[in-house]
Design a protein around this motif. Structure first.
Motif, mmCIF file in Angstrom:
data_model
loop_
_atom_site.group_PDB
_atom_site.id
_atom_site.type_symbol
_atom_site.label_atom_id
_atom_site.label_comp_id
_atom_site.label_asym_id
_atom_site.label_seq_id
_atom_site.Cartn_x
_atom_site.Cartn_y
_atom_site.Cartn_z
ATOM 1 N N THR A 26 0.899 -1.095 0.133
ATOM 2 C CA THR A 26 -0.091 -0.065 0.134
ATOM 3 C C THR A 26 0.805 1.362 0.107
ATOM 4 O OG1 THR A 26 -1.722 -1.265 1.163
ATOM 5 C CG2 THR A 26 -1.800 1.076 1.105
ATOM 6 N N SER A 28 0.716 4.314 -0.314
ATOM 7 C CA SER A 28 0.336 5.573 0.501
ATOM 8 C C SER A 28 0.979 5.378 1.945
ATOM 9 C CB SER A 28 -0.843 6.167 0.504
ATOM 10 O OG SER A 28 -1.990 5.406 0.508
ATOM 11 N N SER A 29 0.981 4.087 2.658
ATOM 12 C CA SER A 29 1.352 3.733 3.646
ATOM 13 C C SER A 29 2.821 3.914 4.055
ATOM 14 C CB SER A 29 0.785 2.300 4.238
ATOM 15 O OG SER A 29 -0.638 2.441 4.420
ATOM 16 N N TRP A 51 4.978 9.952 3.536
ATOM 17 C CA TRP A 51 4.012 9.156 2.867
ATOM 18 C C TRP A 51 2.891 9.929 2.058
ATOM 19 C CZ3 TRP A 51 -1.309 9.870 3.704
ATOM 20 C CH2 TRP A 51 -1.636 10.571 4.880
ATOM 21 N N ASN A 52 2.826 11.312 2.443
ATOM 22 C CA ASN A 52 1.844 12.171 1.781
ATOM 23 C C ASN A 52 2.482 13.188 0.991
ATOM 24 O OD1 ASN A 52 2.708 13.628 4.006
ATOM 25 N ND2 ASN A 52 0.641 14.275 4.615
ATOM 26 N N ARG A 70 6.533 12.302 -5.122
ATOM 27 C CA ARG A 70 5.834 10.943 -5.088
ATOM 28 C C ARG A 70 4.406 11.390 -5.881
ATOM 29 N NH1 ARG A 70 5.657 8.437 0.442
ATOM 30 N NH2 ARG A 70 4.479 6.940 -0.517
ATOM 31 N N ASN A 72 1.223 9.248 -5.280
ATOM 32 C CA ASN A 72 0.567 8.003 -4.735
ATOM 33 C C ASN A 72 -0.454 7.298 -5.509
ATOM 34 O OD1 ASN A 72 2.092 8.205 -2.641
ATOM 35 N ND2 ASN A 72 0.426 9.174 -1.193
ATOM 36 N N ASN A 75 1.631 5.040 -7.472
ATOM 37 C CA ASN A 75 2.725 4.121 -6.873
ATOM 38 C C ASN A 75 4.004 4.551 -7.178
ATOM 39 O OD1 ASN A 75 0.142 3.172 -5.586
ATOM 40 N ND2 ASN A 75 0.359 1.090 -6.446
#
Length: 125
Positions: A26, A28-29, A51-52, A70, A72, A75
């Motif tokens: 996952t 975004s984790s 992560w964000n 990034r 998300n 991915n």
């Protein structure tokens, strides 16, 4: 699984954009990071991103020249490398750290859990 790409041969002063696509987790984790390992050298920290995307951190050697980002939804984590120098020559690796562990204040290779295969960046002077 993490798969880095985008490496290559570039002249000093040039630019490259590395990508790292994640699968099987996952995305975004995870806090994501980039490391590099030059010939005959240890693997060292380059950059990391929350992560964000809300927080980033860079090694002094790349600050002002490299930008981590990034997406998300895709991915994918990126490393935009500008004003490349011969000392940036290395194999570049992306890595993931679960966000429950918190943002690493002094990132080291053992701060990250999952690693991808690297991509070679060669800067000619």
């Amino acid at each position: 699984q993490l798969q880095a790409s985008g490496g290559g041969l570039v002249q000093a002063g040039g630019s490259l954009r590395l990508s790292c696509a994640a699968s099987g987790l996952t995305f975004s984790s995870y806090i994501m990071g980039w490391f590099r390992q030059g010939p005959g050298k240890e693997r060292v920290f380059v950059s990391t991103i929350e992560w964000n995307g809300g927080r980033t951190y860079y090694a002094d050697s790349v600050k002002g020249r490299f930008t981590i980002s990034r997406d998300n939804a895709k991915n994918t984590v990126y490393l935009q490398m500008n004003s490349l120098k011969s000392e940036d020559t290395a194999v570049y690796y992306c890595a993931a750290r679960h966000r429950i562990l918190g943002f690493p204040d002094a990132p080291r290779p053992d701060s990250f859990d999952s690693w991808g295969r690297g991509t070679q960046v060669t800067v000619s002077s």
